[in-house]
Design an enzyme around this catalytic site. Structure first.
Site, PDB file in Angstrom:
ATOM      1  N   LYS A   1       0.692  -1.573  -0.267  1.00 31.54           N
ATOM      2  CA  LYS A   1       0.091   0.019  -0.187  1.00 31.54           C
ATOM      3  C   LYS A   1       0.896   0.731   0.015  1.00 31.54           C
ATOM      4  O   LYS A   1       2.012   1.347   0.214  1.00 31.54           O
ATOM      5  CB  LYS A   1      -0.732  -0.248   1.033  1.00 31.54           C
ATOM      6  CG  LYS A   1      -1.772   1.065   1.468  1.00 31.54           C
ATOM      7  CD  LYS A   1      -2.541   0.454   2.335  1.00 31.54           C
ATOM      8  CE  LYS A   1      -4.230   1.883   2.809  1.00 31.54           C
ATOM      9  NZ  LYS A   1      -4.742   1.738   3.777  1.00 31.54           N
TER      10      LYS A   1
ATOM     11  N   SER B   1      -9.536   1.767   2.696  1.00 32.84           N
ATOM     12  CA  SER B   1      -9.400   2.836   1.871  1.00 32.84           C
ATOM     13  C   SER B   1      -7.692   1.514   1.475  1.00 32.84           C
ATOM     14  O   SER B   1      -7.223   1.245   0.101  1.00 32.84           O
ATOM     15  CB  SER B   1      -8.099   3.854   2.403  1.00 32.84           C
ATOM     16  OG  SER B   1      -7.629   2.797   4.102  1.00 32.84           O
TER      17      SER B   1
ATOM     18  N   SER C   1      -9.798  -1.001   7.023  1.00 25.81           N
ATOM     19  CA  SER C   1      -9.069   0.130   5.411  1.00 25.81           C
ATOM     20  C   SER C   1      -8.398  -1.598   5.452  1.00 25.81           C
ATOM     21  O   SER C   1      -8.587  -1.500   3.653  1.00 25.81           O
ATOM     22  CB  SER C   1      -8.349   0.635   6.099  1.00 25.81           C
ATOM     23  OG  SER C   1      -8.715   2.223   5.966  1.00 25.81           O
TER      24      SER C   1
END
Ligand code: GLN
Length: 485
Positions: free
Chosen positions: A79, A154, A178
């Site tokens: 990420k 997210s 997330s």
């Protein structure tokens, strides 16, 4: 079976047996990426060439090197809010669009010492604030199961790369859901460890008392393998725990006889979608048939978790994001007459709408006149949530809930309504408030879209979470269903 469909474990075994070379593995995943990435847009930075060079070096090591790492030749996506040395780390924000960090996050160092291959940096909601990746300053990632829908967020990019078969595993971060929410939307395994189990050093801070790095994979066993690599005390993160790290793979393949699983009635309200409820309660029954014991429990304060979270997380965010002032990191506005104006123009142009909303909410909640009424109150609610969980864990070993109230929603469906968007984390945020470990595993489909089951464990008892999740996966085997892309 094609190489890109295989798990980390399977690929590792093939490399170990010298049946395939790391470069063949990487080539297979690059080919898959070239085919499907244009449809889903999951990477902010794709490092195909670099990964292949790295793999070729590893081809030579495969012949020469005796002690190869646990992730030797395994492609992993990260990420883009986890710091990578000499590789752009943007947090999907304009303010860090060209930021190239001079050091690695601890988790990256750990992966590197086990010989992993970095494939790239995945898309997210700006600074991990959001539930859909629509808050990315660059583009929205698409759900591999339905390109008109969000992958969740997210960590939507990391969920999508695993779901679409661009990598066997990826890392994400989970502040309020997330990892688990996008894992649920994309039909993969998403794991948030106990707060403190994995170092946050080099994870760009959003809400420091809630943030946790975790994993995406296709199987629970792969989660265990990754957790063995990334867990443990880190002197660079004072909130990391010095608890002993067990070998998490020892919990794989065990039976679940006698494990007590709590079903909290507040997580199955009247308003919950009927099909989701049925899938999740059926999952519980399957586990019962397999030897677990189901116990009804109550977590009444959890209904305030969204409200309390949206005071605490923005408060911490407003403080953490004060560092982006145009002086130390990233973007700086070019036209300004004095320092004050440089700050405000930089922040106005560098941050997106949701990030600004959070900074304003947080600054307000922390201001001297309102601190007691909002921040302090929210912290008290947080303590109650924690105590209620601890009380429940006197009666049960694990808690079972849906991961999300519904399947992936359409792109654009909730962008004009932040509160609706916030509510998609209703079943995940209380876990972060209490710092607990929790997993989302694929549990079925509603209208051909994946549904996730959440299992929540006691602090530092990741083992039981993995044990039951692994059993569940083996009973159902949804994990090797791939979207049609
Ligand atoms: N969706 C939640 C939020 O917007 C959680 C985000 C996260 O876990 N990073 O804050």
């Amino acid at each position: 079976m094609e190489l890109w469909k295989k798990s980390l474990k399977e690929i590792s075994e093939l490399i170990d047996a010298k049946e395939i070379k790391p470069s063949e593995v990487v080539e297979a995943f690059i080919k898959r990426t070239e085919e499907v990435e244009p449809k889903i847009n999951s990477y902010i930075t794709f490092l195909g060439e670099k990964a292949l060079e790295d793999a070729k070096r590893k081809d030579e090591e495969l012949v020469k090197k005796e002690n190869r790492g646990k992730l030797f030749g395994i492609p992993v996506a990260i990420k883009d809010n986890i710091i990578t040395k000499d590789i752009k780390t943007t947090c999907a924000s304009k303010i860090l669009e060209n930021f190239v960090p001079p050091y690695n996050a601890t988790v990256i160092e750990k992966l590197e010492s086990e010989d992993f291959i970095l494939t790239g940096k995945t898309n997210l909601d700006e600074f991990a604030m959001g539930s859909s990746t629509e808050n990315s300053a660059f583009f929205t990632t698409k759900n591999p199961w339905d390109l008109e829908r969000v992958p969740g967020g997210s960590s939507g990019g990391s969920a999508a790369v695993v779901s679409a078969g661009l990598v066997p595993v990826a890392l994400g971060s989970d502040t309020g859901g997330s990892i688990r929410q996008p894992a649920s939307f994309c039909g993969v395994v998403g794991f948030k460890p106990t707060y403190g189990r994995v170092s946050r050093y080099g994870l760009v801070a959003f809400a420091s008392s809630l943030d946790q790095i975790g994993t995406f994979s296709r199987t629970v066993e792969d989660t265990a393998i990754l957790m063995n690599v990334i867990s443990g005390k880190d002197d660079k993160d004072s909130t990391s725990s010095d608890r002993e790290v067990p070998d998490f793979t020892q919990f794989i393949g065990k039976d679940i006889k006698g494990i007590r699983i709590g079903i909290p009635k507040e997580f199955f309200p009247e308003t919950l979608d009927k099909e989701i409820k049925e899938i999740i309660l059926n999952s519980a029954k399957q586990l019962e048939k397999d030897g677990a014991e189901l116990v009804e429990i109550s977590l009444p304060t959890s209904k305030y978790s969204i409200e309390a979270y949206y005071i605490i997380a923005p408060s911490e965010a407003s403080s953490n994001l004060a560092r982006y002032d145009g002086v130390r990191y990233g973007y700086r506005a070019e036209d300004y007459k004095d320092l004050e104006e440089m700050y405000s123009k930089t922040r106005d142009r560098g941050f997106g709408a949701e990030v600004k909303r959070r900074i304003m909410l947080g600054t307000y909640a922390l201001s001297s006149g309102y601190y007691d009424a909002y921040y302090l109150k929210a912290q008290k609610v947080r303590t109650l949530i924690y105590l209620e969980f601890m009380d429940a864990f006197k009666k049960v070993d694990l808690i079972l809930t849906p991961t999300t109230p519904d399947v992936a929603f359409k792109i654009g469906e909730k962008t004009d309504n932040p509160i609706e968007m916030y509510l998609s984390d209703i079943f995940t945020v209380s876990v972060n408030m209490a710092g607990l470990p929790a997993i989302s595993v694929p549990a079925g489909f509603k209208n051909s879209l994946p549904v996730g089951l959440q299992l929540i464990g006691k602090p530092f008892d990741e083992g039981t979470v993995l044990q039951v999740a692994d059993r569940f996966e083996k009973i159902n085997n949804y994990n090797f269903k791939f979207p049609n892309l």
